[in-house]
Design a protein around this motif. Structure first.
Motif, PDB file in Angstrom:
ATOM      1  N   GLY A 176      -6.183   0.555  -5.499  1.00  0.00           N
ATOM      2  CA  GLY A 176      -7.010   1.585  -4.471  1.00  0.00           C
ATOM      3  C   GLY A 176      -5.534   2.988  -4.125  1.00  0.00           C
ATOM      4  N   GLY A 177      -4.465   2.620  -3.479  1.00  0.00           N
ATOM      5  CA  GLY A 177      -3.684   3.142  -3.301  1.00  0.00           C
ATOM      6  C   GLY A 177      -3.321   4.218  -4.532  1.00  0.00           C
ATOM      7  N   ILE A 178      -3.384   3.968  -5.513  1.00  0.00           N
ATOM      8  CA  ILE A 178      -3.045   4.632  -6.588  1.00  0.00           C
ATOM      9  C   ILE A 178      -3.948   6.004  -6.598  1.00  0.00           C
ATOM     10  CG2 ILE A 178      -2.597   5.008  -8.852  1.00  0.00           C
ATOM     11  CD1 ILE A 178      -1.411   2.684  -9.022  1.00  0.00           C
ATOM     12  N   MET A 179      -5.429   5.793  -6.701  1.00  0.00           N
ATOM     13  CA  MET A 179      -6.114   6.481  -6.499  1.00  0.00           C
ATOM     14  C   MET A 179      -6.400   7.154  -6.419  1.00  0.00           C
ATOM     15  SD  MET A 179      -9.310   4.675  -8.864  1.00  0.00           S
ATOM     16  CE  MET A 179      -9.205   2.717  -7.851  1.00  0.00           C
ATOM     17  N   LEU A 180      -6.159   6.655  -4.621  1.00  0.00           N
ATOM     18  CA  LEU A 180      -6.293   7.783  -3.024  1.00  0.00           C
ATOM     19  C   LEU A 180      -4.889   9.093  -3.298  1.00  0.00           C
ATOM     20  CD1 LEU A 180      -7.311   8.662  -0.160  1.00  0.00           C
ATOM     21  CD2 LEU A 180      -5.621   6.718   0.513  1.00  0.00           C
ATOM     22  N   ALA A 235      -6.517 -19.924  -3.039  1.00  0.00           N
ATOM     23  CA  ALA A 235      -5.820 -18.885  -1.955  1.00  0.00           C
ATOM     24  C   ALA A 235      -5.271 -18.208  -2.562  1.00  0.00           C
ATOM     25  CB  ALA A 235      -4.200 -20.089  -1.049  1.00  0.00           C
ATOM     26  N   GLN A 236      -4.003 -18.155  -3.725  1.00  0.00           N
ATOM     27  CA  GLN A 236      -3.095 -17.279  -4.159  1.00  0.00           C
ATOM     28  C   GLN A 236      -4.728 -16.595  -5.089  1.00  0.00           C
ATOM     29  OE1 GLN A 236       0.234 -18.437  -6.328  1.00  0.00           O
ATOM     30  NE2 GLN A 236       0.077 -20.421  -5.379  1.00  0.00           N
ATOM     31  N   MET A 237      -5.415 -17.087  -5.505  1.00  0.00           N
ATOM     32  CA  MET A 237      -6.278 -15.861  -5.912  1.00  0.00           C
ATOM     33  C   MET A 237      -7.281 -15.147  -5.169  1.00  0.00           C
ATOM     34  SD  MET A 237     -10.138 -17.016  -8.514  1.00  0.00           S
ATOM     35  CE  MET A 237     -10.550 -16.619  -6.864  1.00  0.00           C
ATOM     36  N   TRP A 238      -7.595 -15.272  -4.394  1.00  0.00           N
ATOM     37  CA  TRP A 238      -8.125 -13.987  -3.522  1.00  0.00           C
ATOM     38  C   TRP A 238      -6.349 -13.229  -3.264  1.00  0.00           C
ATOM     39  CZ3 TRP A 238     -11.951 -13.093  -4.433  1.00  0.00           C
ATOM     40  CH2 TRP A 238     -13.932 -14.283  -4.953  1.00  0.00           C
ATOM     41  N   GLY A 239      -5.204 -13.431  -2.818  1.00  0.00           N
ATOM     42  CA  GLY A 239      -4.146 -13.066  -2.347  1.00  0.00           C
ATOM     43  C   GLY A 239      -3.480 -12.136  -3.120  1.00  0.00           C
ATOM     44  N   SER A 240      -4.081 -12.256  -4.542  1.00  0.00           N
ATOM     45  CA  SER A 240      -3.509 -11.380  -5.493  1.00  0.00           C
ATOM     46  C   SER A 240      -4.653 -10.964  -5.983  1.00  0.00           C
ATOM     47  CB  SER A 240      -3.217 -12.127  -6.791  1.00  0.00           C
ATOM     48  OG  SER A 240      -2.944 -13.715  -7.067  1.00  0.00           O
ATOM     49  N   VAL A 241      -6.009 -11.159  -5.462  1.00  0.00           N
ATOM     50  CA  VAL A 241      -7.051 -10.148  -5.973  1.00  0.00           C
ATOM     51  C   VAL A 241      -7.046  -8.896  -5.020  1.00  0.00           C
ATOM     52  CG1 VAL A 241     -10.053 -10.137  -5.790  1.00  0.00           C
ATOM     53  CG2 VAL A 241      -8.446 -11.806  -6.683  1.00  0.00           C
ATOM     54  N   GLU A 242      -6.532  -9.307  -3.939  1.00  0.00           N
ATOM     55  CA  GLU A 242      -6.160  -8.613  -2.804  1.00  0.00           C
ATOM     56  C   GLU A 242      -5.494  -7.181  -3.034  1.00  0.00           C
ATOM     57  OE1 GLU A 242      -5.324  -8.091   2.448  1.00  0.00           O
ATOM     58  OE2 GLU A 242      -5.737 -10.169   1.019  1.00  0.00           O
ATOM     59  N   GLN A 243      -4.351  -7.465  -3.425  1.00  0.00           N
ATOM     60  CA  GLN A 243      -3.229  -7.389  -4.091  1.00  0.00           C
ATOM     61  C   GLN A 243      -3.343  -6.146  -4.966  1.00  0.00           C
ATOM     62  OE1 GLN A 243      -0.210  -5.265  -3.303  1.00  0.00           O
ATOM     63  NE2 GLN A 243       1.536  -8.006  -3.522  1.00  0.00           N
ATOM     64  N   LEU A 244      -4.128  -7.393  -5.867  1.00  0.00           N
ATOM     65  CA  LEU A 244      -4.289  -5.531  -6.527  1.00  0.00           C
ATOM     66  C   LEU A 244      -5.245  -4.439  -6.389  1.00  0.00           C
ATOM     67  CD1 LEU A 244      -4.939  -5.756 -10.002  1.00  0.00           C
ATOM     68  CD2 LEU A 244      -6.817  -7.036  -9.749  1.00  0.00           C
ATOM     69  N   LEU A 245      -7.072  -5.109  -5.676  1.00  0.00           N
ATOM     70  CA  LEU A 245      -6.821  -4.388  -4.894  1.00  0.00           C
ATOM     71  C   LEU A 245      -6.737  -2.877  -4.067  1.00  0.00           C
ATOM     72  CD1 LEU A 245     -10.664  -5.803  -4.391  1.00  0.00           C
ATOM     73  CD2 LEU A 245     -10.373  -4.153  -6.500  1.00  0.00           C
ATOM     74  N   LEU A 246      -5.835  -3.331  -3.763  1.00  0.00           N
ATOM     75  CA  LEU A 246      -4.810  -2.529  -2.496  1.00  0.00           C
ATOM     76  C   LEU A 246      -3.780  -1.781  -3.460  1.00  0.00           C
ATOM     77  CD1 LEU A 246      -4.404  -2.652   0.366  1.00  0.00           C
ATOM     78  CD2 LEU A 246      -2.221  -3.693  -0.154  1.00  0.00           C
ATOM     79  N   ASN A 247      -3.769  -2.294  -4.455  1.00  0.00           N
ATOM     80  CA  ASN A 247      -2.522  -1.377  -5.395  1.00  0.00           C
ATOM     81  C   ASN A 247      -3.717   0.012  -6.591  1.00  0.00           C
ATOM     82  OD1 ASN A 247       0.375  -1.821  -5.594  1.00  0.00           O
ATOM     83  ND2 ASN A 247      -0.570  -3.990  -5.074  1.00  0.00           N
ATOM     84  N   PHE A 257       1.040  -0.906   0.024  1.00  0.00           N
ATOM     85  CA  PHE A 257       0.063  -0.230  -0.132  1.00  0.00           C
ATOM     86  C   PHE A 257       0.754   0.870  -0.048  1.00  0.00           C
ATOM     87  CE2 PHE A 257      -3.114   3.337   1.648  1.00  0.00           C
ATOM     88  CZ  PHE A 257      -3.738   3.835   1.227  1.00  0.00           C
ATOM     89  N   VAL A 258       1.810   1.095   0.674  1.00  0.00           N
ATOM     90  CA  VAL A 258       2.904   2.097   1.101  1.00  0.00           C
ATOM     91  C   VAL A 258       3.284   2.987  -0.136  1.00  0.00           C
ATOM     92  CG1 VAL A 258       4.774   3.126   1.853  1.00  0.00           C
ATOM     93  CG2 VAL A 258       3.725   2.013   3.114  1.00  0.00           C
ATOM     94  N   VAL A 259       3.847   1.867  -1.188  1.00  0.00           N
ATOM     95  CA  VAL A 259       4.131   1.677  -2.490  1.00  0.00           C
ATOM     96  C   VAL A 259       3.720   2.102  -3.511  1.00  0.00           C
ATOM     97  CG1 VAL A 259       5.518   0.444  -4.170  1.00  0.00           C
ATOM     98  CG2 VAL A 259       6.292  -0.097  -1.805  1.00  0.00           C
TER      99      VAL A 259
END
Length: 320
Positions: free
Chosen positions: A285-289, A271-283, A223-225
């Motif tokens: 959301g962070g860029i737009m914010l 498990a990997q799919m949901w972890g990847s989706v979380e990573q995608l949404l996190l990035n 999220f920081v990146v």
């Protein structure tokens, strides 16, 4: 400096010239009566410091020049003129801090339109990233991140929010979501096809992947990146430093996360799919914010600089 080429209706040319002449930071004014044919009117040319460009364009639009004539804006790469140097000195603020909001809106409108080419780049980038995550090849992942065109719609959402243009924001968000959905669906089919010919296999996802394992394991640094990348990306757009966008593209895990999710879905590795989706949404959301906050910050900074310049001008202080 910016170069403006305007076709003005004959009955408004005097008003256009008056606006140009009273705008601080303008020079090289040329008026050619009756030179324009389609649409008919007068051709008006001038140069303006970037710092004063947004105000000038706004006044010209209020006069209706864009509706009944035309306004074209070009960046001047080199201007050997003492008058141009003086105009830049007279203009308020600094060129690097100035934002041409109309130019930014037009640029993001073009980059955030859902087209076949945009979808093709999204799909190709995600497929390249899929090869990278399966092979644990960081070079392929970085290449895919550079190819991905997702920052255009992300910037469009930010500009739409700050400019209060819901149509731009919604169109950009639709292009972003549809583009990723199409890319992930195509990459899932690509995974199954590669598996059928023996190039991919489920064990490739389960084995240790030191170079790409972070893609489906988000942490606070993700999220920081994304926040830092969002600030850098928006500054690169508003200051016309487009070269910095390449660095932004390869610093956030958007396309690789979508690719890993698609491959994991193809092999039912949820498990990997949901972890990847979380990573995608996190990035995303962070860029737009960060992008929205950066634009608001630039607006506040520019108002402060203009206010300071006005106070100095009233006090008789020379220059900026």
């Amino acid at each position: 400096m910016l170069h403006l080429r305007m076709i003005s209706p004959a009955d408004r040319t005097d008003a256009v010239v008056a606006i140009v002449e009273k705008t601080v930071g303008t020079t090289h004014l040329v008026v050619l009566k009756g030179a324009a044919r389609v649409p008919p009117g007068d051709l008006v040319l001038c140069d303006v410091a970037r710092e004063a460009g947004d105000e000038l364009l706004q006044e010209l639009q209020e006069l209706g020049v864009d509706a009944d004539g035309s306004i074209a804006v070009e960046n001047i790469d080199l201007s050997l003129s003492r008058r141009a140097d003086a105009a830049e000195e007279e203009a308020p603020g600094e060129a690097a801090d100035a934002v041409l909001w109309k130019q930014l809106t037009e640029a993001t409108h073009e980059e955030s339109t859902l087209t076949i080419t945009y979808c093709a780049f999204m799909i190709l980038a995600t497929m390249i990233a899929a090869c990278g995550v399966v092979l644990d090849n960081a070079i392929l992942v970085v290449g895919a991140m550079a190819v991905g065109p997702e920052f255009g719609p992300l910037a469009g959402v930010c500009v739409g929010v700050v400019r209060r243009e819901p149509r731009l924001a919604l169109r950009s968000l639709s292009a972003l979501l549809i583009g990723f959905a199409a890319a992930m669906a195509a990459t899932t089919l690509f995974t199954l096809g590669m598996d059928a010919i023996g190039q991919f296999e489920p064990g490739m996802l389960d084995r240790p992947r030191p170079n790409t394992g972070f893609i489906w394991q988000p942490d606070p640094f993700s999220f920081v990146v994304s926040l830092l990348a969002g600030v850098a990306g928006m500054l690169s757009l508003t200051s016309a430093k487009s070269g910095a966008l390449v660095g932004v593209a390869i610093s956030v895990t958007t396309v690789p996360a979508a690719a890993n999710a698609a491959v994991a879905l193809g092999y039912a590795e949820f498990a990997q799919m949901w972890g990847s989706v979380e990573q995608l949404l996190l990035n995303l959301g962070g860029i737009m914010l960060a992008g929205v906050l950066t634009l608001y910050g630039q607006k506040a900074l520019w108002r402060t600089q203009q206010g300071r310049w006005i106070r100095r001008a009233k006090g008789g202080a020379p220059g900026r």
